[in-house]
Design a protein around this motif. Structure first.
Motif, PDB file in Angstrom:
ATOM      1  N   PRO A 194       0.923  -1.096   0.086  1.00 23.48           N
ATOM      2  CA  PRO A 194       0.149  -0.044  -0.335  1.00 23.48           C
ATOM      3  C   PRO A 194       0.785   1.253  -0.207  1.00 23.48           C
ATOM      4  N   ILE A 195       0.353   2.437  -0.225  1.00 19.11           N
ATOM      5  CA  ILE A 195       1.291   3.532  -0.719  1.00 19.11           C
ATOM      6  C   ILE A 195       1.937   4.354   0.459  1.00 19.11           C
ATOM      7  N   ASP A 196       0.586   3.783   1.859  1.00 19.83           N
ATOM      8  CA  ASP A 196       0.949   4.587   2.805  1.00 19.83           C
ATOM      9  C   ASP A 196       2.409   4.203   3.758  1.00 19.83           C
ATOM     10  N   GLU A 197       1.775   2.167   3.822  1.00 17.05           N
ATOM     11  CA  GLU A 197       3.646   2.327   3.602  1.00 17.05           C
ATOM     12  C   GLU A 197       4.547   2.037   3.144  1.00 17.05           C
ATOM     13  N   VAL A 198       4.400   2.516   1.149  1.00 23.36           N
ATOM     14  CA  VAL A 198       5.722   2.586   0.701  1.00 23.36           C
ATOM     15  C   VAL A 198       6.763   4.710   1.040  1.00 23.36           C
ATOM     16  N   LEU A 199       5.159   4.839   1.468  1.00 23.56           N
ATOM     17  CA  LEU A 199       5.820   6.470   2.130  1.00 23.56           C
ATOM     18  C   LEU A 199       6.634   6.586   3.241  1.00 23.56           C
ATOM     19  N   LYS A 200       6.178   5.770   4.473  1.00 23.28           N
ATOM     20  CA  LYS A 200       6.156   5.811   6.120  1.00 23.28           C
ATOM     21  C   LYS A 200       7.407   4.316   5.549  1.00 23.28           C
ATOM     22  N   ASN A 201       7.979   3.817   5.414  1.00 23.72           N
ATOM     23  CA  ASN A 201       8.491   2.631   5.399  1.00 23.72           C
ATOM     24  C   ASN A 201       9.954   2.435   3.969  1.00 23.72           C
TER      25      ASN A 201
END
Length: 262
Positions: A113-120
């Motif tokens: 998911p995009i939020d996981e890509v951005l955060k981690n």
């Protein structure tokens, strides 16, 4: 036999009706990403970049909502070395968004998911950008050429994120100098402030001294002018102007004027 046919038709109808309820509404500011979970192109086969309602088969597909608005990520601080070995702390904050139509590309690459890509996922790449730029500068040059350093970081970050399908809107590095450098800068600033204060105090003293000199010179000139103006004739004239008509007595006999020895 008829019962079996009826049961089969009923089951098909029930499944069809159930499938009608499997839909996802894609809100404004998002892209709808429909993912095929089976088949030769498992992962991403069909992408719906629309707002509204998306219908899908829950047995073989999944639908993701991908935000396309600007998101601000405040990453954890990390340390990095300058060219001469000094250790700096970086506490970066990045505001960025997905480029329109790039969500499918990002999903294909990372399968997250995009939020996981951005955060981690992006964290290590962001650290690498800073490490590369810091290794070009010594401690002194980072301080004296801070604007150039920050500009270099920003250009590299824009290029990296653009290649990953993101647009960088704003970058704040949050750089903290080594403690020894901070102490040296504070000491230097204190010395400058004290020197400026001493200079200001000296200017005040000089101004007061000049004022006293001007006053003394003015008084001296005034006294000199008074002395020059006090002639015998002027004194006699002032005496006549103030005389009350009586003859003053000087010594044993009356006289208008008393002899003044030069």
């Amino acid at each position: 036999m008829n019962k079996k046919i009826i049961a089969g038709v009923t089951a098909i109808v029930l499944v069809a009706v159930a499938l009608l309820f499997f839909n996802e509404r894609i809100d404004a500011g998002h892209e709808g990403l429909r993912v095929k979970m089976y088949g030769s192109e498992k992962g991403v086969q069909d992408v719906s970049l629309v707002t509204g309602r998306v219908w899908y088969n829950p047995l073989t597909e999944m639908v993701f909502e991908v935000p396309t608005y600007v998101q601000t990520m405040n990453y954890e601080a990390f340390t990095v070395n300058a060219k001469d070995g000094s250790v700096f702390t970086v506490d970066p904050t990045l505001s960025m968004k997905i480029k329109d139509g790039e969500s499918a590309k990002i999903f294909k690459k990372y399968r997250k998911p995009i939020d996981e890509v951005l955060k981690n996922t992006l964290v290590n790449h962001i650290k690498d950008v800073y490490r590369i730029e810091f290794n070009k500068y010594t401690t002194d040059s980072i301080i004296s050429r801070r604007e150039m350093f920050e500009d270099g970081v920003q250009k590299k970050m824009i290029a990296f994120l653009n290649n990953e399908g993101f647009i960088l809107e704003q970058l704040t590095s949050g750089i903290q100098y080594p403690e020894t450098i901070t102490q040296a800068i504070n000491a230097k600033n204190t010395a400058i402030q004290r020197a400026q204060q001493a200079e200001n105090e000296l200017k005040v003293v000089e101004a007061n001294a000049k004022k006293l000199i001007v006053q003394a010179e003015a008084e001296s000139k005034a006294n000199e002018l008074k002395k020059q103006s006090l002639t015998n004739l002027l004194i006699q004239q002032q005496f006549i102007e103030k005389w009350d008509g009586k003859t003053p007595l000087y010594g044993q006999s009356p006289a208008f004027f008393k002899s003044v020895d030069k």
